[in-house]
Design a protein around this motif. Structure first.
Motif, short mmCIF file in Angstrom:
data_model
loop_
_atom_site.label_atom_id
_atom_site.label_comp_id
_atom_site.label_asym_id
_atom_site.label_seq_id
_atom_site.Cartn_x
_atom_site.Cartn_y
_atom_site.Cartn_z
N GLU B 47 0.83 -1.21 0.00
CA GLU B 47 0.00 0.00 0.00
C GLU B 47 0.86 1.25 0.00
O GLU B 47 0.40 2.34 -0.37
CB GLU B 47 -0.91 0.01 1.24
N VAL B 48 2.12 1.11 0.42
CA VAL B 48 3.03 2.26 0.50
C VAL B 48 4.14 2.17 -0.54
O VAL B 48 4.53 3.17 -1.14
CB VAL B 48 3.65 2.34 1.91
N HIS B 49 4.65 0.97 -0.74
CA HIS B 49 5.81 0.78 -1.60
C HIS B 49 5.37 0.26 -2.96
O HIS B 49 4.91 -0.89 -3.08
CB HIS B 49 6.79 -0.19 -0.95
N PRO B 50 5.51 1.06 -4.01
CA PRO B 50 4.99 0.68 -5.32
C PRO B 50 5.61 -0.62 -5.85
O PRO B 50 6.81 -0.85 -5.72
CB PRO B 50 5.38 1.86 -6.22
N LEU B 52 6.94 -2.36 -8.87
CA LEU B 52 7.43 -1.91 -10.19
C LEU B 52 7.22 -2.98 -11.25
O LEU B 52 7.00 -2.65 -12.42
CB LEU B 52 8.92 -1.56 -10.12
N ALA B 53 7.33 -4.23 -10.86
CA ALA B 53 7.20 -5.31 -11.84
C ALA B 53 5.94 -6.11 -11.52
O ALA B 53 5.97 -7.01 -10.67
CB ALA B 53 8.44 -6.21 -11.81
N PHE B 60 10.47 -5.34 -6.52
CA PHE B 60 10.96 -4.10 -5.92
C PHE B 60 10.03 -3.55 -4.84
O PHE B 60 10.23 -2.44 -4.36
CB PHE B 60 11.26 -3.02 -6.97
N SER B 61 9.01 -4.31 -4.47
CA SER B 61 8.23 -3.95 -3.30
C SER B 61 8.38 -5.09 -2.28
O SER B 61 9.08 -6.08 -2.55
CB SER B 61 6.76 -3.76 -3.64
N PHE B 62 7.75 -4.95 -1.15
CA PHE B 62 7.85 -5.96 -0.09
C PHE B 62 6.88 -7.10 -0.37
O PHE B 62 5.80 -6.89 -0.92
CB PHE B 62 7.54 -5.33 1.26
#
Lengths: 709, 120
Positions: B47-50, B52-53, B60-62
């Motif tokens: 919800e916070v960390h976009p 990318l793939a 690239f997110s959690f």
């Protein structure tokens, strides 16, 4: 009551020493005994030297090691050394690092063990001895080093027959004959897969390298030309340090120099105690997790507890995941201790001269055997992954300690440690074999500071004062063609002050192709925490595109091709096979057109995102380091997407609504814990973790970790 | 007297109570973690960390199955006092556990510092 009385260490484990014992070339007691007591010669010199004169002497010694740093970087042809993954220093006659150049601080907080070994076992041995012009080489991680690819030399400094100190120089050489070219071997499971191990061997007499020894070393590595060149650079730099120190001996005599070096440590210890004494007494904690061990994925835990009382600190790593036989992410006790210097010297003790004296009031307790304090037989090549987790924890803890002190300027989120290292190997443009990483490792994002955003593309995790060098030069030294270095989008920690963005390097294999080995951590999680509500820097997995048509598009004059990580990952503008992978990968072959997307990761944020000035959010948008989605959904700014102007009233209302959302979704502590404690990662993620949630306790049900009293 | 201990936390002496630096809301006794006085949310980090793939395991997110975003809010004003990234169900961190006797001794002896930080 001592705050230490509230800590109960687990029985049956070691904390203040290594879990392994003596062996030929290795004496772990030398690594844990601390600074040697002053010798008679040192005492004589210490008494002679006033504090004012010590300032002059220390400045002179510092200029010597800083010059040595420049000399070594200029002479070397190894990418790591050229871009600053190295250090130079002067040790006391008894073998303690007294003057340390800017660079990798922990390098010279380590190598005392090997020098002391020479003093204890070889100096009076008639088959070895110790004379002016001797040069010793070492790279064995169990004897006091980092990993086998960090290589050092040291030379005694004699003045009129009296030992007055040691010159020491070394750094990240890379290739060491391990199972993967270039040193890093993410699939290694024992030390026997990690190449050349030299504990401390005399390689030169009278400053002349011994031909038989040199041939042995060159025959053990894949890049003999680079190895020989760098070894000679190291020896030459050592000699430069020695020559400079001897000039000082002419002025001050043997006792003056030896005593001056020892007095630097004594005074540094006192200054360290003064700094520590001004911080609030208490117990401080932070914890980080890793998501792999090398060959396999899996959770690994590294908690840090700091007890600060009076003018002393105790750093404890208790509740650490156990050793495993699946990879090289195992750290030694001495590396855990030395790595702390990277944070402590740069931030916590900011303004004090870096040397091992600053660690004198700090006791280190690392649970072992564990991934943080491992045995001798396991693979050690990525022990720095574990020790860096401790450094990150220490950075967060230190910022919480320093906020209510006169050193608030040092309060910040940690520097990025989500570095994904791509090690390229093959034949370079000059025609010789080489294997190393590029200077993009020196382009990590800085963590946000208490009063400022983090700097972009700021430096190397282990040596923040470094430069990435010129891509044209690294393209000639390494088998790789750099196509772009870019400050990328949505790739840092958000906050009232945002973290720094790394520079992402996008490169391709050259016509002749190359091999690539990658190592990393933090593929699904992050080692870059924010602080005081700031969000973490994001994970950083491996990203490779095989068979990309980038050169065809460039040749056809494509004007709209944007080579950024954000664009390549989100929009896939190139044809090719896109691979987003676990970072620890064995060596593979690559061909021209295959693309590598690499960076050292973005720093964490500081403070609540809802307190970031809306105009600063617009600046981030203009600078293309955040997307409109982040401005809108994370920072909750209402703005005109074409003009990038803020609607102040609407933003205030939006942020107020966001706060109300928080109050609605947030649960009181007891209600939260009741639900939260029912959760647990699936078993496949806990293979290497130890007992859940406390790795060394069979059953643990408290809402806060580490409560054993 | 209230002493500012972190960006968002004040500690009152001699009462020995945590409070929010922004709104003054009481966050409980200083002998206990201030987190016990906060509202707490368990969030999906995406919800916070976009991401990318899209649709990739590594993106690239959690990964929310590996790590959750735990946010601590002031119950008075909704300021995010702190957060933690923890595997689901992992115990929370008692991050600041001060020696309150020493704290009170130190801060009673010196007036509250209202000046800007100094260069060391």
């Amino acid at each position: 009551m001592s705050l230490m009385d509230r800590i109960k260490l687990h029985e049956g484990l070691v904390y203040d020493r290594h879990p392994y014992g003596k062996a030929p070339g290795r004496d772990p007691e030398l690594l844990t005994r601390g600074i040697e007591p002053p010798s008679e010669l040192e005492l004589e010199g210490m008494e002679q030297m006033s504090l004012l004169e010590l300032e002059v002497f220390q400045h002179k010694m510092t200029s010597i090691v800083e010059e040595a740093r420049d000399v070594y970087m200029a002479l070397s042809i190894s990418e790591g050394i050229i871009t600053g993954d190295m250090n130079a220093s002067v040790f006391t006659p008894e073998g303690d690092p007294a003057v340390v150049a800017t660079g990798i601080y922990f390098h010279t907080l380590l190598n005392y063990g090997q020098v002391k070994y020479v003093m204890k076992y070889y100096r009076d041995d008639p088959t070895v001895g110790l004379q002016d012009g001797d040069v010793y080489f070492f790279n064995d991680p169990t004897c006091g080093g980092v990993h086998t690819f960090d290589m050092f030399v040291t030379a005694p400094i004699f003045y009129k027959g009296v030992l007055v100190g040691w010159a020491e120089v070394g750094g990240h050489q890379g290739e060491c004959g391990s199972i993967s070219p270039g040193g890093f071997s993410p699939r290694a499971t024992t030390r026997w897969e990690e190449g050349l191990h030299i504990h401390g061997m005399r390689i030169a007499d009278g400053w002349e390298l011994r031909r038989d020894i040199l041939d042995f070393m060159l025959n053990s590595v894949r890049n003999p030309f680079v190895f020989a060149s760098d070894l000679k650079a190291r020896v030459a730099t050592c000699k430069r340090i020695r020559d400079r120190v001897l000039r000082e001996c002419e002025r001050r005599g043997a006792a003056g120099v030896a005593g001056g070096l020892r007095k630097i440590l004594a005074v540094s210890g006192e200054l360290s105690r003064q700094r520590i004494s001004k911080i609030n007494d208490g117990i401080y904690r932070c914890v980080l997790f890793n998501d792999g061990v090398g060959q396999e994925s899996g959770l690994v835990r590294l908690p840090t507890t700091v007890i600060k009382q009076g003018d002393e600190m105790v750093v404890i790593n208790q509740g650490v995941s156990p050793e495993n036989d699946k990879g090289p992410q195992h750290c030694t006790w001495h590396l855990m201790r030395a790595s702390m210097g990277v944070y402590l010297f740069t931030y916590f003790f900011r303004g004090l001269a870096p040397n091992i004296g600053l660690l004198e009031p700090i006791k280190v307790l690392v649970e072992g055997p564990s991934v943080a304090n491992c045995g001798a037989e396991v693979a050690h090549g990525e022990g720095t992954t574990i020790s860096a987790m401790n450094v990150q924890n220490l950075h967060v803890i230190g910022s919480k300690m320093l906020f209510d002190s006169e050193h608030r300027l040092s309060v910040s989120a940690p520097f990025s440690r989500n570095l994904m290292i791509y090690v390229y190997s093959g034949t370079n443009s000059y025609g010789y074999r080489t294997a190393n990483f590029t200077g993009t490792q020196n382009l990590a994002g800085q963590g946000a500071r208490f009063d400022l955003d983090g700097e972009h593309a700021s430096g190397f995790y282990w040596a923040s004062v470094t430069d990435a060098g010129e891509v044209e030069e690294s393209d000639t030294r390494l088998p790789v063609v750099t196509l772009a270095r870019t400050i990328d989008k949505d790739f840092h920690g958000f906050g009232m002050h945002r973290g720094g963005v790394p520079s992402v390097e996008i490169s391709s294999a050259p016509k002749a192709g190359c091999q690539l080995t990658t190592r990393g951590a933090s593929d699904r999680l992050s080692h870059n925490p924010g602080i005081f509500g700031g969000y973490a820097g994001p994970p950083n997995p491996r990203f490779v595109i095989r068979g990309a048509d980038v050169f065809r598009q460039m040749q056809s004059g494509a004007q709209d091709l944007v080579l950024t990580q954000y664009n390549l990952a989100r929009n896939r503008p190139l044809e090719g096979d896109y691979h987003f992978d676990y970072s620890s990968k064995a060596t593979e072959d690559f061909a021209e057109g295959d693309l590598f997307i690499d960076s050292a990761g973005g720093g964490g944020g500081y403070g609540d995102v809802l307190e970031r000035a809306p105009e600063s959010v617009m600046d981030d948008l203009r600078d293309q380091i955040i997307s409109a989605d982040v401005a809108r959904d994370v920072y909750r700014v209402v703005f005109d997407e074409e003009l990038l102007t803020v609607d102040v009233a609407a933003t205030d209302a939006e942020r107020q609504a966001a706060r109300q959302d928080r109050l609605s979704r947030g649960k009181p502590f007891d209600a939260f814990v009741e639900e939260w404690s029912q959760l647990r990662p699936s078993e496949d993620k806990l293979t290497y973790y130890g007992s859940w949630p406390e790795p060394n306790v069979d059953s643990y049900t408290k809402p806060f970790w580490g409560q054993f009293e | 007297m209230r002493v500012r201990v972190t960006e968002y936390l004040d500690l009152a002496i001699p009462e020995r109570r945590w409070s929010c630096n922004r709104c003054g809301r009481d966050l409980g006794p200083a002998e206990r973690p201030y987190k016990e006085g906060c509202l707490i949310a368990n969030r999906d980090p995406r919800e916070v960390h976009p991401v990318l793939a899209a649709d990739e395991e590594f993106n690239f997110s959690f990964d929310p199955e590996w790590v959750r975003l735990v946010e601590f809010y002031c119950p008075g004003c909704g300021t995010m006092v702190e957060n933690e990234y923890l595997p689901p169900g992992h115990p929370l961190t008692w991050d600041i556990d001060l020696d309150l006797d020493a704290f009170e001794r130190t801060h009673r002896e010196v007036p509250e510092d209202t000046t800007s930080p100094t260069v060391p």
